[in-house]
Design a protein around this motif. Structure first.
Motif, short mmCIF file in Angstrom:
data_model
loop_
_atom_site.label_atom_id
_atom_site.label_comp_id
_atom_site.label_asym_id
_atom_site.label_seq_id
_atom_site.Cartn_x
_atom_site.Cartn_y
_atom_site.Cartn_z
N PRO A 34 0.82 -1.23 0.00
CA PRO A 34 0.00 0.00 0.00
C PRO A 34 0.85 1.28 0.00
O PRO A 34 0.46 2.28 -0.61
CB PRO A 34 -0.83 -0.10 1.28
N ARG A 35 1.99 1.24 0.66
CA ARG A 35 2.85 2.43 0.69
C ARG A 35 3.45 2.70 -0.69
O ARG A 35 3.51 3.84 -1.14
CB ARG A 35 3.96 2.25 1.74
N ARG A 37 2.14 1.76 -3.54
CA ARG A 37 1.00 2.20 -4.37
C ARG A 37 0.73 3.68 -4.14
O ARG A 37 0.53 4.45 -5.08
CB ARG A 37 -0.24 1.36 -4.04
N GLU A 38 0.76 4.09 -2.89
CA GLU A 38 0.54 5.50 -2.54
C GLU A 38 1.64 6.40 -3.10
O GLU A 38 1.35 7.46 -3.66
CB GLU A 38 0.48 5.62 -1.01
N SER A 41 1.12 6.67 -6.81
CA SER A 41 -0.24 7.06 -7.22
C SER A 41 -0.76 6.12 -8.31
O SER A 41 -1.26 6.56 -9.35
CB SER A 41 -0.27 8.51 -7.72
N THR A 43 -3.10 2.48 -9.20
CA THR A 43 -4.15 1.61 -8.68
C THR A 43 -3.51 0.30 -8.24
O THR A 43 -2.44 -0.07 -8.74
CB THR A 43 -5.24 1.33 -9.73
#
Length: 101
Positions: A34-35, A37-38, A41, A43
């Motif tokens: 998730p980090r 992906r963040e 930016s 999906t």
């Protein structure tokens, strides 16, 4: 790799961004999915697709574990991936230097 050939696995824009982001993480360290992906930016599906291609090439490793009951996926650049990225950047610099002459 000759200076006029860029690694097609890394050269795709999304994969280049992934490898570049992972390259700044010290060897042996990982980042949670998730980090990453963040940071990029992207999906989850797009990131997963590109990570699979990089993993198939041996450039990244993914390890899945649990944090309590929550699944967690950790991503790292492999030694082979670090070398491929170094070769890619070296080839790109050589191309840019040749173009500037």
């Amino acid at each position: 790799m000759s200076p006029d050939v860029l690694d097609p696995v890394i050269h795709a824009q999304a994969r280049l961004r992934i490898v570049a982001a992972l390259a700044v993480i010290p060897a042996g360290d990982e980042i949670v999915f998730p980090r990453l992906r963040e940071l990029l930016s992207m999906t989850a599906g797009n990131l997963s697709t590109h990570l699979s291609k990089l993993e198939a090439a041996g450039y990244v490793s993914q390890s899945k574990t649990f944090s309590g009951r929550t699944p967690a996926t950790y991503i790292a650049l492999t030694p082979r991936g670090r070398l491929a990225f170094e070769e890619y950047t070296r080839a790109l610099r050589a191309m840019l230097d040749a173009a500037g002459q």
